[in-house]
Design an enzyme around this catalytic site. Structure first.
Site, mmCIF file in Angstrom:
data_model
loop_
_atom_site.group_PDB
_atom_site.id
_atom_site.type_symbol
_atom_site.label_atom_id
_atom_site.label_comp_id
_atom_site.label_asym_id
_atom_site.label_seq_id
_atom_site.Cartn_x
_atom_site.Cartn_y
_atom_site.Cartn_z
ATOM 1 N N GLU A 70 0.820 -1.223 0.000
ATOM 2 C CA GLU A 70 0.000 0.000 0.000
ATOM 3 C C GLU A 70 0.851 1.270 0.000
ATOM 4 O O GLU A 70 0.731 2.129 0.886
ATOM 5 C CB GLU A 70 -0.956 -0.009 1.200
ATOM 6 N N GLU B 262 -5.575 -8.209 -1.249
ATOM 7 C CA GLU B 262 -6.250 -8.053 0.041
ATOM 8 C C GLU B 262 -7.688 -7.695 -0.225
ATOM 9 O O GLU B 262 -7.972 -6.810 -1.041
ATOM 10 C CB GLU B 262 -5.638 -6.919 0.887
HETATM 11 C C1 BGP Z 1 -4.505 -2.903 4.807
HETATM 12 C C2 BGP Z 1 -3.176 -3.398 5.295
HETATM 13 C C3 BGP Z 1 -3.221 -4.610 6.127
HETATM 14 C C4 BGP Z 1 -4.481 -4.869 6.877
HETATM 15 C C5 BGP Z 1 -5.746 -4.379 6.228
HETATM 16 C C6 BGP Z 1 -6.948 -4.267 7.122
HETATM 17 O O1 BGP Z 1 -4.505 -1.531 4.781
HETATM 18 O O2 BGP Z 1 -2.311 -3.669 4.219
HETATM 19 O O3 BGP Z 1 -2.039 -4.668 6.855
HETATM 20 O O4 BGP Z 1 -4.376 -4.659 8.197
HETATM 21 O O5 BGP Z 1 -5.596 -3.142 5.605
HETATM 22 O O6 BGP Z 1 -6.873 -3.110 7.904
HETATM 23 P P1 BGP Z 1 -7.089 -3.113 9.446
HETATM 24 O O7 BGP Z 1 -6.124 -4.097 9.992
HETATM 25 O O8 BGP Z 1 -6.841 -1.738 9.909
HETATM 26 O O9 BGP Z 1 -8.502 -3.540 9.655
#
Ligand code: BGP
Length: 489
Positions: free
Chosen positions: A175, A387
């Site tokens: 990201e 993701e």
């Molecule tokens: C993305 C990241 C992850 C993951 C996901 C969910 O932004 O790459 O590392 O954590 O989001 O976000 P969160 O964990 O804040 O719910």
């Protein structure tokens, strides 16, 4: 619905959110190790030093460091053909600038990779997933200092050389655009800048109160582009068959109203947050709009004119484009519009969409739209969704079952959207869900924000024995993979 025959199905995690063992086998501290948990209304807290007896979620996380064999076996049971995980840089170079890599850290990933291969699972490795060694942050202010580019290249070439015959798929920075989108995450997680005055504080402070200098953040992002491009160039020298990709957090944007001013503002935000980074990494140069966009924000863009950097960006374009997709939101010039209760992502509420308990709006059609947009923007570049997932509170029944039908319905609709995009003609090569196993949330540091098909008995007060169990969604995803995305019932 026809997913390609060798479509990669699996899940994605990040080292700091699941490994734990934060100082084991010579590992150094990394940025997330310095953070306490928060919740949807409370930002995480940054601690310049570690205090004994305080609960830091990443320190044990879900203890995957000791349980990876059990976890990879569970992934294999679901039929995964791909597992995306990250290497924690501070396991390999504990201080970031060590002369030699830490053999025990390398050995851990030897074992993890071998375990995946044993089960026929293709590793997809993220080289930097919000895990800059804390020593680099302290000594060099992260990627703001160009020396960090060299440290990164030393680290990634160590990984490339070590696993050149075992790993084909790599991602440089997770990201990367978060650096522009979210001040706190972008600054500290993303490019690793922290100012001396915050480092020298006597007391911890809220993540979002850390001093932020936009000019430094944007310049550091430029240095990350150069680091990423150099990694692609070096990686291909080590193994020309490597597939090295970028990774963008794609929060899809709609104008809130047909007001042409909303349309223009949506385009500006889309350019800034979603398109700029992808364009640099796929096309090898800043897009036509970048300079003006930055200058309007008061940024001195002299760094964009460095001829040597331009050459590196041109030569180090990625082999595939990957992105995370969780939600969409709306853009408007109307300051009174209802905002989304998420301090990181922000944006205006879409009246047509429902949201998770963390305010993330659920929009499967937006995924189809996004895939089509990316396919037309980058027609020669394969795409992968690395993701996508649904953070939710789960309830364990008396018999131990977890009936997470809300998660199944989220995935059903998003996988349907993927299939529709493939039918539209999009060149999509794989899909890894976020958090196939419950882990620590990056944004809030919570365990309670659960994403997994696999439940982990671990809680925000630090209790729980880390035991794993299968949720209803585990059996559902297994069926989806077995049918190559045909059976979504
Ligand atoms: C993305 C990241 C992850 C993951 C996901 C969910 O932004 O790459 O590392 O954590 O989001 O976000 P969160 O964990 O804040 O719910």
């Amino acid at each position: 619905m026809a997913f390609p025959k060798n479509f990669l199905w699996g899940g994605a995690t990040a080292a700091n959110q699941c490994e734990g063992a934060y100082l084991e086998d010579g590992k150094g501290l990394s940025v997330p190790d310095m953070l306490l948990g928060g919740d949807v209304n409370t930002p995480r807290t940054f601690c310049p030093t570690i205090t004994e007896g305080v609960f830091y979620p990443s320190h044990d996380a879900i203890d995957m460091y000791h349980r990876y064999k059990e976890d990879v076996a569970l992934f294999a049971e679901m039929g995964f053909t791909c597992y995306r995980f990250s290497i924690n840089w501070s396991r390999i170079f504990p201080n970031g600038d060590d002369a030699q890599p830490n053999e025990a850290g390398l050995k851990f990933y030897d074992n993890l990779i071998d375990e995946c291969k044993k089960h026929g699972i293709e590793p997809l490795i993220t080289l930097c997933h919000y895990e800059i060694p804390f020593e680099i942050v302290k000594k060099y202010h992260g990627f703001y200092n160009r020396k960090t580019i060299d440290l990164f290249i030393k680290y990634v070439t160590t990984c490339f050389n070590r696993w050149k015959d075992k790993v084909k798929y790599w991602l440089t920075f997770n990201e990367i655009n978060m650096t522009i989108m979210a001040k706190s995450i972008g600054n500290l997680y993303g490019v690793g800048i922290i100012q001396d005055e915050d480092l020298n504080r006597d007391a911890p402070c809220k993540f979002n109160e850390l001093k932020d200098v936009l000019q430094e953040r944007i310049q550091a992002l430029h240095n990350e582009f150069v680091a990423s491009a150099r990694a692609v160039i070096e990686g291909h020298k080590i193994n020309p068959d490597f597939m090295i990709g970028n990774m963008i957090c794609h929060v899809t944007k709609y104008p809130l109203t047909p007001n042409p001013k909303d349309m223009l503002e949506t385009q500006r935000i889309d350019h800034l947050f979603n398109d700029l980074c992808g364009d640099v990494q796929v096309r090898g140069a800043y897009p036509y709009f970048a300079k003006k966009l930055y200058q309007d924000m008061g940024i001195d863009t002299a760094f964009m004119d460095n001829e040597e950097d331009k050459k590196i960006l041109r030569e180090g374009t990625v082999d595939f484009y990957t992105f995370s997709y969780y939600m969409s939101n709306c853009v408007t010039v109307d300051e009174n519009a209802v905002a989304i209760n998420d301090s990181m992502i922000g944006g205006a509420k879409n009246p047509y969409l429902k949201a998770s308990d963390w305010g993330w709006q659920i929009d499967p059609d937006g995924l189809r739209w996004t895939l089509n947009k990316l396919a037309s923007r980058y027609p020669d570049t394969p795409l992968m969704v690395v993701e996508n997932g649904f953070g939710a509170f789960d309830k364990v029944e008396d018999d131990g079952a977890i009936h997470d039908d809300y998660r199944i319905s989220y995935f059903r609709e998003h996988i349907r959207a993927l299939g529709e995009a493939v039918n539209d003609g999009v060149n999509l090569i794989g899909y890894t869900t976020w958090g196939p196993i419950d882990l620590v949330s990056a944004g809030t540091g919570q365990y309670a924000k659960r994403y997994g098909f696999i439940y982990v008995n671990r809680h925000d007060d630090g209790t729980g024995d880390f035991s794993r169990s299968r949720k209803d969604s585990f059996f559902w995803y297994k069926k989806v993979i077995a049918s190559n995305g045909e059976d979504l019932d």
